[in-house]
Write a protein that holds these residues in place. Sequence first.
Motif, PDB file in Angstrom:
ATOM      1  N   PRO A 169      -7.737   7.695  -2.806  1.00 20.02           N
ATOM      2  CA  PRO A 169      -6.957   7.092  -3.901  1.00 20.02           C
ATOM      3  C   PRO A 169      -6.271   8.173  -4.728  1.00 20.02           C
ATOM      4  O   PRO A 169      -6.819   9.269  -4.914  1.00 20.02           O
ATOM      5  CB  PRO A 169      -8.027   6.359  -4.730  1.00 20.02           C
ATOM      6  CG  PRO A 169      -9.180   6.162  -3.798  1.00 20.02           C
ATOM      7  CD  PRO A 169      -9.172   7.342  -2.883  1.00 20.02           C
ATOM      8  N   LEU A 197       0.314  -3.926  -8.604  1.00 18.71           N
ATOM      9  CA  LEU A 197      -1.043  -3.780  -8.073  1.00 18.71           C
ATOM     10  C   LEU A 197      -1.651  -2.434  -8.463  1.00 18.71           C
ATOM     11  O   LEU A 197      -2.801  -2.371  -8.929  1.00 18.71           O
ATOM     12  CB  LEU A 197      -1.029  -3.931  -6.547  1.00 18.71           C
ATOM     13  CG  LEU A 197      -2.388  -3.847  -5.843  1.00 18.71           C
ATOM     14  CD1 LEU A 197      -3.306  -4.965  -6.315  1.00 18.71           C
ATOM     15  CD2 LEU A 197      -2.203  -3.908  -4.326  1.00 18.71           C
ATOM     16  N   ILE A 198      -0.898  -1.343  -8.300  1.00 16.38           N
ATOM     17  CA  ILE A 198      -1.464  -0.032  -8.643  1.00 16.38           C
ATOM     18  C   ILE A 198      -1.604   0.117 -10.159  1.00 16.38           C
ATOM     19  O   ILE A 198      -2.502   0.824 -10.629  1.00 16.38           O
ATOM     20  CB  ILE A 198      -0.630   1.134  -8.070  1.00 16.38           C
ATOM     21  CG1 ILE A 198       0.769   1.176  -8.694  1.00 16.38           C
ATOM     22  CG2 ILE A 198      -0.559   1.072  -6.571  1.00 16.38           C
ATOM     23  CD1 ILE A 198       1.505   2.473  -8.403  1.00 16.38           C
ATOM     24  N   ALA A 252       0.832  -1.203   0.000  1.00 16.14           N
ATOM     25  CA  ALA A 252       0.000   0.000   0.000  1.00 16.14           C
ATOM     26  C   ALA A 252       0.869   1.256   0.000  1.00 16.14           C
ATOM     27  O   ALA A 252       0.595   2.214  -0.737  1.00 16.14           O
ATOM     28  CB  ALA A 252      -0.926  -0.006   1.214  1.00 16.14           C
ATOM     29  N   SER A 260      -5.573   1.776   1.143  1.00 17.06           N
ATOM     30  CA  SER A 260      -6.261   0.619   1.737  1.00 17.06           C
ATOM     31  C   SER A 260      -6.017  -0.665   0.948  1.00 17.06           C
ATOM     32  O   SER A 260      -6.545  -1.727   1.305  1.00 17.06           O
ATOM     33  CB  SER A 260      -7.769   0.884   1.800  1.00 17.06           C
ATOM     34  OG  SER A 260      -8.296   1.104   0.498  1.00 17.06           O
ATOM     35  N   ALA A 261      -5.216  -0.583  -0.099  1.00 17.05           N
ATOM     36  CA  ALA A 261      -4.989  -1.747  -0.962  1.00 17.05           C
ATOM     37  C   ALA A 261      -4.237  -2.848  -0.222  1.00 17.05           C
ATOM     38  O   ALA A 261      -3.492  -2.597   0.731  1.00 17.05           O
ATOM     39  CB  ALA A 261      -4.193  -1.337  -2.199  1.00 17.05           C
ATOM     40  N   GLN A 296      -3.883   3.258  -3.826  1.00 16.20           N
ATOM     41  CA  GLN A 296      -4.878   3.256  -2.760  1.00 16.20           C
ATOM     42  C   GLN A 296      -4.244   2.813  -1.444  1.00 16.20           C
ATOM     43  O   GLN A 296      -3.701   1.706  -1.356  1.00 16.20           O
ATOM     44  CB  GLN A 296      -6.037   2.334  -3.121  1.00 16.20           C
ATOM     45  CG  GLN A 296      -6.734   2.728  -4.414  1.00 16.20           C
ATOM     46  CD  GLN A 296      -8.002   1.940  -4.665  1.00 16.20           C
ATOM     47  OE1 GLN A 296      -8.602   1.394  -3.743  1.00 16.20           O
ATOM     48  NE2 GLN A 296      -8.416   1.887  -5.915  1.00 16.20           N
ATOM     49  N   MET A 345      -4.927  -1.503 -10.863  1.00 15.05           N
ATOM     50  CA  MET A 345      -6.055  -0.701 -10.384  1.00 15.05           C
ATOM     51  C   MET A 345      -6.085   0.690 -11.012  1.00 15.05           C
ATOM     52  O   MET A 345      -7.071   1.402 -10.898  1.00 15.05           O
ATOM     53  CB  MET A 345      -5.997  -0.571  -8.857  1.00 15.05           C
ATOM     54  CG  MET A 345      -6.105  -1.881  -8.102  1.00 15.05           C
ATOM     55  SD  MET A 345      -6.242  -1.632  -6.304  1.00 15.05           S
ATOM     56  CE  MET A 345      -4.704  -0.769  -5.962  1.00 15.05           C
TER      57      MET A 345
END
Length: 313
Positions: free
Chosen positions: A143, A228-229, A75, A238-239, A236, A232
């Motif tokens: 985000p 991951l980002i 995150a 909260s990821a 984020q 998405m």
Amino acid sequence: MDKFKKFKNSFSVGGALIGLIVLFIVFSILSPAFLKLYNITNILRQSSINLILTVGMTFIILTGGIDLAVGGIQALVGTLVAGMLVNGLGLVPAFILGLLVGAVFGALAGALVAYGKVPAFITTMATCMIARAIAFLYSGGYPITGLPSSFSYIGTGMVGGIPVPVIIAVIVVIFGFFILKKTILGRYIYAIGGNEQAVAFSGVNVKARKVIIYTLSGVLTAIAGCILIARMNSGQPSAADGAETDIIASVVIGGTSLSGGTGGLFGSVIGCLLITVLRNGLTLLDVNTYIQSIILGSVILGAVLLDMKKKDK
């Protein structure tokens, strides 16, 4: 004795592999969509990030440690890299700085475990909390969007019909195999987990090796955070909440002992694929999310119980 350990590990890996095959057969019968090319591609894409994290987690658990910080570091790296990209920093510098952040957090955790004698469970849990808190402070709790379209290629692009994250994951897994099988560090990883005191008495700087291992895990976690980002298309804070659950489960299901010294990366890869296939198949069958958690929790408990039984023998 070593041959007996190898036999037990092979038995565990074999069980995980059989379980994976059985899941494929069951879900292909129950859901016509399961074996469709798009779904197989989706399974590979879904497992790619966890496979990268599984490599670092296998290293650490083989030494008798644990890493609960993977979610928080993902995150943090994700929000920082997203922020840098939105503010005009180039892709390569932002990616390198993201890896550096992961390395620093991994090294700090390793130093606290090795030199500070703080249990790995406590150290990495606290590290996770700190990293995620910094991510929320940096992003203001929102985000970070507006990432350049070229960056999303890392998470959503394809090369010859193969998702880019899968290619990166395969490279990382090969790197992990090389470390464990072909380097002195790999031999020390197993030796430290088997008998840390004996390794220290032989003149090896065990503390420095632990820092290196946790640092490697931090770098791999940062790579996973960047992917991951990119998937998405936003950073984020909260990821990846609770990401460590699936990763630790993958390693244990694959036959690596939580007490260290026994196991290997092949079993962890099988365990990771098993969990991904299980989640994917249950989702296709429209199984309630809470029921999915109960099933996965039962699988994890079963794997840990088997690990305990092996140690008792």
